[in-house]
Design a protein around this motif. Structure first.
Motif, PDB file in Angstrom:
ATOM      1  N   ARG A   5      -3.374 -11.680  12.421  1.00  0.00           N
ATOM      2  CA  ARG A   5      -2.145 -12.374  12.039  1.00  0.00           C
ATOM      3  C   ARG A   5      -2.513 -13.593  11.199  1.00  0.00           C
ATOM      4  O   ARG A   5      -3.549 -14.218  11.440  1.00  0.00           O
ATOM      5  N   VAL A   6      -1.658 -13.955  10.254  1.00  0.00           N
ATOM      6  CA  VAL A   6      -1.887 -15.129   9.418  1.00  0.00           C
ATOM      7  C   VAL A   6      -0.654 -16.025   9.484  1.00  0.00           C
ATOM      8  O   VAL A   6       0.477 -15.560   9.277  1.00  0.00           O
ATOM      9  N   VAL A   7      -0.882 -17.300   9.805  1.00  0.00           N
ATOM     10  CA  VAL A   7       0.174 -18.309   9.802  1.00  0.00           C
ATOM     11  C   VAL A   7      -0.159 -19.306   8.712  1.00  0.00           C
ATOM     12  O   VAL A   7      -1.283 -19.808   8.636  1.00  0.00           O
ATOM     13  N   GLU A   8       0.787 -19.604   7.848  1.00  0.00           N
ATOM     14  CA  GLU A   8       0.574 -20.533   6.743  1.00  0.00           C
ATOM     15  C   GLU A   8       1.009 -21.941   7.141  1.00  0.00           C
ATOM     16  O   GLU A   8       2.119 -22.132   7.642  1.00  0.00           O
ATOM     17  N   VAL A   9       0.135 -22.907   6.890  1.00  0.00           N
ATOM     18  CA  VAL A   9       0.504 -24.317   6.987  1.00  0.00           C
ATOM     19  C   VAL A   9       0.797 -24.773   5.568  1.00  0.00           C
ATOM     20  O   VAL A   9      -0.073 -24.714   4.695  1.00  0.00           O
ATOM     21  N   PRO A  21      -9.137 -10.558  16.521  1.00  0.00           N
ATOM     22  CA  PRO A  21     -10.445 -10.318  17.133  1.00  0.00           C
ATOM     23  C   PRO A  21     -11.522 -10.039  16.096  1.00  0.00           C
ATOM     24  O   PRO A  21     -11.264  -9.458  15.038  1.00  0.00           O
ATOM     25  N   GLY A  22     -12.744 -10.475  16.390  1.00  0.00           N
ATOM     26  CA  GLY A  22     -13.892 -10.148  15.557  1.00  0.00           C
ATOM     27  C   GLY A  22     -14.078 -10.996  14.323  1.00  0.00           C
ATOM     28  O   GLY A  22     -14.956 -10.707  13.499  1.00  0.00           O
ATOM     29  N   LEU A  23     -13.327 -12.055  14.172  1.00  0.00           N
ATOM     30  CA  LEU A  23     -13.367 -12.833  12.928  1.00  0.00           C
ATOM     31  C   LEU A  23     -14.655 -13.629  12.758  1.00  0.00           C
ATOM     32  O   LEU A  23     -15.063 -13.919  11.626  1.00  0.00           O
ATOM     33  N   LEU A  24     -15.326 -13.993  13.849  1.00  0.00           N
ATOM     34  CA  LEU A  24     -16.572 -14.754  13.706  1.00  0.00           C
ATOM     35  C   LEU A  24     -17.683 -13.925  13.059  1.00  0.00           C
ATOM     36  O   LEU A  24     -18.634 -14.486  12.513  1.00  0.00           O
ATOM     37  N   GLY A  25     -17.553 -12.605  13.118  1.00  0.00           N
ATOM     38  CA  GLY A  25     -18.541 -11.749  12.478  1.00  0.00           C
ATOM     39  C   GLY A  25     -18.220 -11.403  11.041  1.00  0.00           C
ATOM     40  O   GLY A  25     -19.001 -10.692  10.388  1.00  0.00           O
ATOM     41  N   ALA A 206       8.195 -14.432  31.738  1.00  0.00           N
ATOM     42  CA  ALA A 206       8.231 -12.995  31.976  1.00  0.00           C
ATOM     43  C   ALA A 206       6.855 -12.342  31.803  1.00  0.00           C
ATOM     44  O   ALA A 206       6.633 -11.232  32.299  1.00  0.00           O
ATOM     45  N   ARG A 207       5.958 -13.026  31.130  1.00  0.00           N
ATOM     46  CA  ARG A 207       4.646 -12.448  30.826  1.00  0.00           C
ATOM     47  C   ARG A 207       3.489 -13.251  31.424  1.00  0.00           C
ATOM     48  O   ARG A 207       2.356 -13.136  30.982  1.00  0.00           O
ATOM     49  N   ALA A 208       3.786 -14.046  32.431  1.00  0.00           N
ATOM     50  CA  ALA A 208       2.748 -14.907  33.018  1.00  0.00           C
ATOM     51  C   ALA A 208       1.556 -14.091  33.515  1.00  0.00           C
ATOM     52  O   ALA A 208       0.393 -14.455  33.282  1.00  0.00           O
ATOM     53  N   GLU A 209       1.817 -13.001  34.193  1.00  0.00           N
ATOM     54  CA  GLU A 209       0.711 -12.187  34.716  1.00  0.00           C
ATOM     55  C   GLU A 209      -0.122 -11.595  33.579  1.00  0.00           C
ATOM     56  O   GLU A 209      -1.356 -11.564  33.655  1.00  0.00           O
ATOM     57  N   ALA A 210       0.517 -11.124  32.532  1.00  0.00           N
ATOM     58  CA  ALA A 210      -0.203 -10.545  31.403  1.00  0.00           C
ATOM     59  C   ALA A 210      -1.042 -11.607  30.686  1.00  0.00           C
ATOM     60  O   ALA A 210      -2.165 -11.327  30.240  1.00  0.00           O
ATOM     61  N   LEU A 211      -0.520 -12.806  30.583  1.00  0.00           N
ATOM     62  CA  LEU A 211      -1.279 -13.894  29.961  1.00  0.00           C
ATOM     63  C   LEU A 211      -2.531 -14.208  30.766  1.00  0.00           C
ATOM     64  O   LEU A 211      -3.628 -14.347  30.211  1.00  0.00           O
ATOM     65  N   LEU A 212      -2.372 -14.317  32.076  1.00  0.00           N
ATOM     66  CA  LEU A 212      -3.524 -14.619  32.926  1.00  0.00           C
ATOM     67  C   LEU A 212      -4.522 -13.470  32.962  1.00  0.00           C
ATOM     68  O   LEU A 212      -5.722 -13.693  33.157  1.00  0.00           O
ATOM     69  N   ALA A 213      -4.039 -12.244  32.750  1.00  0.00           N
ATOM     70  CA  ALA A 213      -4.921 -11.079  32.706  1.00  0.00           C
ATOM     71  C   ALA A 213      -5.552 -10.891  31.326  1.00  0.00           C
ATOM     72  O   ALA A 213      -6.291  -9.936  31.112  1.00  0.00           O
ATOM     73  N   ARG A 214      -5.226 -11.772  30.377  1.00  0.00           N
ATOM     74  CA  ARG A 214      -5.778 -11.767  29.006  1.00  0.00           C
ATOM     75  C   ARG A 214      -5.396 -10.506  28.238  1.00  0.00           C
ATOM     76  O   ARG A 214      -6.193  -9.970  27.456  1.00  0.00           O
ATOM     77  N   ASP A 215      -4.178 -10.045  28.445  1.00  0.00           N
ATOM     78  CA  ASP A 215      -3.694  -8.919  27.658  1.00  0.00           C
ATOM     79  C   ASP A 215      -3.765  -9.288  26.179  1.00  0.00           C
ATOM     80  O   ASP A 215      -3.125 -10.260  25.754  1.00  0.00           O
ATOM     81  N   PRO A 216      -4.536  -8.555  25.370  1.00  0.00           N
ATOM     82  CA  PRO A 216      -4.759  -8.976  23.974  1.00  0.00           C
ATOM     83  C   PRO A 216      -3.481  -9.101  23.155  1.00  0.00           C
ATOM     84  O   PRO A 216      -3.330 -10.057  22.383  1.00  0.00           O
ATOM     85  N   ALA A 217      -2.555  -8.159  23.311  1.00  0.00           N
ATOM     86  CA  ALA A 217      -1.333  -8.202  22.523  1.00  0.00           C
ATOM     87  C   ALA A 217      -0.460  -9.393  22.912  1.00  0.00           C
ATOM     88  O   ALA A 217       0.094 -10.088  22.048  1.00  0.00           O
ATOM     89  N   LEU A 219      -1.451 -12.228  24.495  1.00  0.00           N
ATOM     90  CA  LEU A 219      -2.119 -13.466  24.094  1.00  0.00           C
ATOM     91  C   LEU A 219      -2.014 -13.693  22.589  1.00  0.00           C
ATOM     92  O   LEU A 219      -1.751 -14.809  22.132  1.00  0.00           O
ATOM     93  N   GLY A 220      -2.222 -12.629  21.814  1.00  0.00           N
ATOM     94  CA  GLY A 220      -2.125 -12.768  20.363  1.00  0.00           C
ATOM     95  C   GLY A 220      -0.757 -13.233  19.922  1.00  0.00           C
ATOM     96  O   GLY A 220      -0.626 -14.097  19.040  1.00  0.00           O
ATOM     97  N   GLU A 221       0.290 -12.680  20.535  1.00  0.00           N
ATOM     98  CA  GLU A 221       1.652 -13.094  20.205  1.00  0.00           C
ATOM     99  C   GLU A 221       1.907 -14.541  20.617  1.00  0.00           C
ATOM    100  O   GLU A 221       2.522 -15.319  19.870  1.00  0.00           O
ATOM    101  N   ALA A 222       1.433 -14.929  21.795  1.00  0.00           N
ATOM    102  CA  ALA A 222       1.615 -16.315  22.255  1.00  0.00           C
ATOM    103  C   ALA A 222       0.911 -17.290  21.323  1.00  0.00           C
ATOM    104  O   ALA A 222       1.450 -18.359  20.998  1.00  0.00           O
ATOM    105  N   ILE A 223      -0.290 -16.947  20.883  1.00  0.00           N
ATOM    106  CA  ILE A 223      -1.035 -17.819  19.970  1.00  0.00           C
ATOM    107  C   ILE A 223      -0.310 -17.931  18.638  1.00  0.00           C
ATOM    108  O   ILE A 223      -0.126 -19.037  18.104  1.00  0.00           O
TER     109      ILE A 223
END
Length: 368
Positions: A5-9, A21-25, A206-217, A219-223
């Motif tokens: 995902r790309v967010v513009e400032v 994921p994988g951007l450091l490589g 509504a997604r507290a459990e998924a956030l704590l479980a590190r669900d990639p989708a 977490l990505g949306e929250a970020i």
């Protein structure tokens, strides 16, 4: 790259926040942000052990002639000092860094703040590339150009505004993030809902459990949603003269707690930054209710959500309310009218309040 995902400032200083994921490589992507022939990679021991070699390998493959040096500090807020700042400047001097050099911040908020301040000051300002590896840094401290170091008297009292060339957030690094640090980052995610978007609070609840479980989708949306909120406010107010100050919701209380505990969140059993902000947000919501500005029910709701995410919501035992109030008087958000807080009218609607009566603040602190 998939799932990126790309967010513009936009505005005064435009740049991209790239999330995925994988951007450091992705050495080619990183190298595009390094204009000159010198780069200083700033990190801490924990993060460098995991990711520095990957970043260096990618950069050297994409830019074989790059002169790249490392400056690595111990982990923890207690390392964000003028002494470490001076050592990093010495590292740039040893590298022979010129005006087109780049400082690369690989790590969490401490590394990003310190490296950013170094970049702001070397030859009056050189390029900064933020590579945040914690949730808190991805959604908050790596974005917007606020850089600083701490003094014994208070947090972030010495610093500068210095925008990065880019923020590249590799969400795969969150897999190695300790649970406590993940929860600390979620406090800053909750903050965006608290000050801008009540619907986001519902989404998080509504997604507290998924956030704590590190669900990639999830977490990505929250970020991405958090970064968009911050990008929008930074575009309107780069230097924190107006709307951007609302991002400090909970921070006046939180910084006072951190300072009074001697920045011992990593090594001494105190609260870390995100935990202190979680407590601070609850206190700010209670202060809003005590002043008749907001419903008490909203403060209770906020406390329940933070608790659901495993975050503290009360001042740690043993901290003196009077000492915390004294810390607030030196907070950089105070002004000539006295104590200044970010309060809310209700969930999702914050505003700046100056000259808040100290006796009411003290009552809230005593109630804990």
């Amino acid at each position: 790259m998939n799932n990126t995902r790309v967010v513009e400032v936009t505005g005064h200083a435009s740049y991209e926040i790239v999330i995925g994921p994988g951007l450091l490589g992705d050495g080619a992507r990183l190298a595009r942000q390094v204009r000159g022939r010198h780069a200083l990679l700033v990190s801490d021991h924990n993060v460098a052990r995991l990711y520095a070699e990957r970043v260096e390998a990618g950069l050297r493959f994409a830019r074989p002639g790059l002169a790249l040096a490392h400056f690595v500090i111990p982990a923890g807020e207690q390392e964000k000092t003028l002494a470490r700042f001076g050592e990093a400047l010495d590292a740039l001097a040893s590298l022979g860094a010129t005006r087109d050099a780049t400082v690369i911040a690989l790590g969490g908020g401490v590394v990003g703040d310190l490296a950013g301040f170094v970049a702001a000051c070397w030859m009056r300002g050189i390029d900064l590339l933020q590579l945040p590896t914690t949730l808190l840094a991805m959604v908050d401290s790596a974005i917007g150009g606020k850089t600083a170091v701490d003094l014994p008297a208070g947090k972030n009292l010495v610093g500068a505004f210095h925008q990065p060339r880019a923020v590249i957030a590799d969400t795969a690094t969150l897999a190695t993030l300790p649970d406590r640090e993940l929860r600390a980052g979620l406090a800053e995610v909750v903050k965006y809902g608290a000050i801008f978007d009540a619907g986001f609070l519902d989404w998080l609840d509504a997604r507290a459990e998924a956030l704590l479980a590190r669900d990639p989708a999830v977490l990505g949306e929250a970020i991405a949603r958090s970064c968009q909120h911050k990008a929008d406010v930074v575009a309107r107010d780069v230097y924190e003269h107006g709307d951007r100050a609302m991002l400090n919701f909970g921070h006046t209380f939180g910084h006072a707690i951190e300072t009074e505990q001697g920045y011992a969140g990593t090594t001494g059993g105190g609260l870390n930054h995100g935990e202190a902000v979680a407590v601070g947000m609850v206190l700010a919501a209670r202060l809003s209710a005590a002043l008749g500005r907001a419903p008490q029910a909203d403060a209770l709701r906020l406390g329940r959500l933070l608790g659901k995410l495993g975050l503290p919501t009360a001042i740690p035992p043993g901290l003196d309310p009077g000492a915390l109030l004294e810390r607030m008087r030196l907070d950089k958000k105070a002004d000539a009218a006295g104590l200044r807080f970010i309060l809310w009218d209700h969930a999702g609607a914050a505003r700046i309040a100056s000259g808040v009566a100290e006796d009411v603040v003290l009552d809230v602190l005593r109630a804990g």
